[in-house]
Motif scaffolding. Structure first.
Motif, short mmCIF file in Angstrom:
data_model
loop_
_atom_site.label_atom_id
_atom_site.label_comp_id
_atom_site.label_asym_id
_atom_site.label_seq_id
_atom_site.Cartn_x
_atom_site.Cartn_y
_atom_site.Cartn_z
N SER A 90 0.92 -1.10 0.11
CA SER A 90 -0.01 0.00 0.07
C SER A 90 0.83 1.26 -0.12
N ILE A 91 0.38 2.10 -0.65
CA ILE A 91 1.23 3.58 -0.80
C ILE A 91 0.13 4.50 -0.44
N LYS A 92 0.22 5.43 0.45
CA LYS A 92 -0.63 6.40 1.05
C LYS A 92 -0.25 7.46 0.70
N VAL A 93 -1.13 8.22 -0.02
CA VAL A 93 -0.86 9.76 -0.52
C VAL A 93 -1.94 10.71 0.18
N GLY A 94 -1.90 11.00 1.40
CA GLY A 94 -3.00 11.93 1.98
C GLY A 94 -4.35 10.72 2.22
N PRO A 95 -5.41 11.11 1.67
CA PRO A 95 -6.69 10.42 1.81
C PRO A 95 -6.92 9.46 0.85
N LEU A 96 -5.81 9.33 -0.10
CA LEU A 96 -5.66 8.30 -1.25
C LEU A 96 -4.81 7.28 -1.18
N ARG A 97 -5.25 5.94 -1.05
CA ARG A 97 -4.38 5.04 -0.78
C ARG A 97 -4.24 3.93 -2.16
N LEU A 98 -3.23 3.73 -2.69
CA LEU A 98 -3.00 2.93 -3.83
C LEU A 98 -2.63 1.53 -3.34
N ASN A 99 -3.10 0.39 -3.58
CA ASN A 99 -3.04 -0.98 -3.36
C ASN A 99 -2.43 -1.75 -4.44
N LEU A 100 -1.40 -2.34 -4.20
CA LEU A 100 -0.57 -3.00 -5.13
C LEU A 100 -0.67 -4.61 -4.99
N SER A 101 -1.15 -5.32 -5.70
CA SER A 101 -1.30 -6.92 -5.30
C SER A 101 -0.84 -7.71 -6.51
N ARG A 102 -0.80 -8.94 -6.23
CA ARG A 102 -0.47 -9.85 -7.38
C ARG A 102 -1.63 -9.75 -8.28
N GLY A 103 -2.81 -9.44 -7.83
CA GLY A 103 -4.09 -9.31 -8.96
C GLY A 103 -4.22 -8.02 -9.60
N GLY A 104 -3.38 -7.08 -9.41
CA GLY A 104 -3.50 -5.82 -9.96
C GLY A 104 -3.26 -4.60 -8.91
N VAL A 105 -3.83 -3.43 -9.34
CA VAL A 105 -3.89 -2.31 -8.47
C VAL A 105 -5.20 -1.90 -8.36
#
Length: 66
Positions: A13-28
Motif C-alpha cells: 500500500s502506498i498512502k498519499v493523503g486520503p488516497l491509498r494505492l493498493n498493489l497486489s498480485r491481482g493488480g492495482v
C-alpha cells in the motif's frame, strides 16, 4: 504422502493523503477516505463502501465489478 503446493501473494500500500494505492498480485486497486468512511475499488473491479463507527460498529457494502 500428500504434496502441498505453496501459493505466493504480494501486497503493498502506498498512502498519499486520503488516497491509498493498493498493489497486489491481482493488480492495482485504490481507496479513498479516512477511518470513519472509506470507498475502495479493488483490482478485480469490486467496489466497497465502508462506514466505521466508534464502539466497534461498522457497515460495509460490496458491489460486483465487471
Amino acid at each position: 504422502m500428500e504434496e502441498f503446493e505453496m501459493g505466493w501473494s504480494y501486497r503493498k500500500s502506498i498512502k498519499v493523503g486520503p488516497l491509498r494505492l493498493n498493489l497486489s498480485r491481482g493488480g492495482v486497486g485504490h481507496s479513498w477516505g479516512n477511518r470513519l468512511f472509506r470507498v475502495t475499488r479493488r483490482a478485480d473491479g469490486r467496489r466497497t463502501l465502508s462506514v466505521n463507527l466508534p464502539g466497534g460498529f461498522h457497515w460495509r457494502k460490496t458491489t460486483n465489478g465487471r
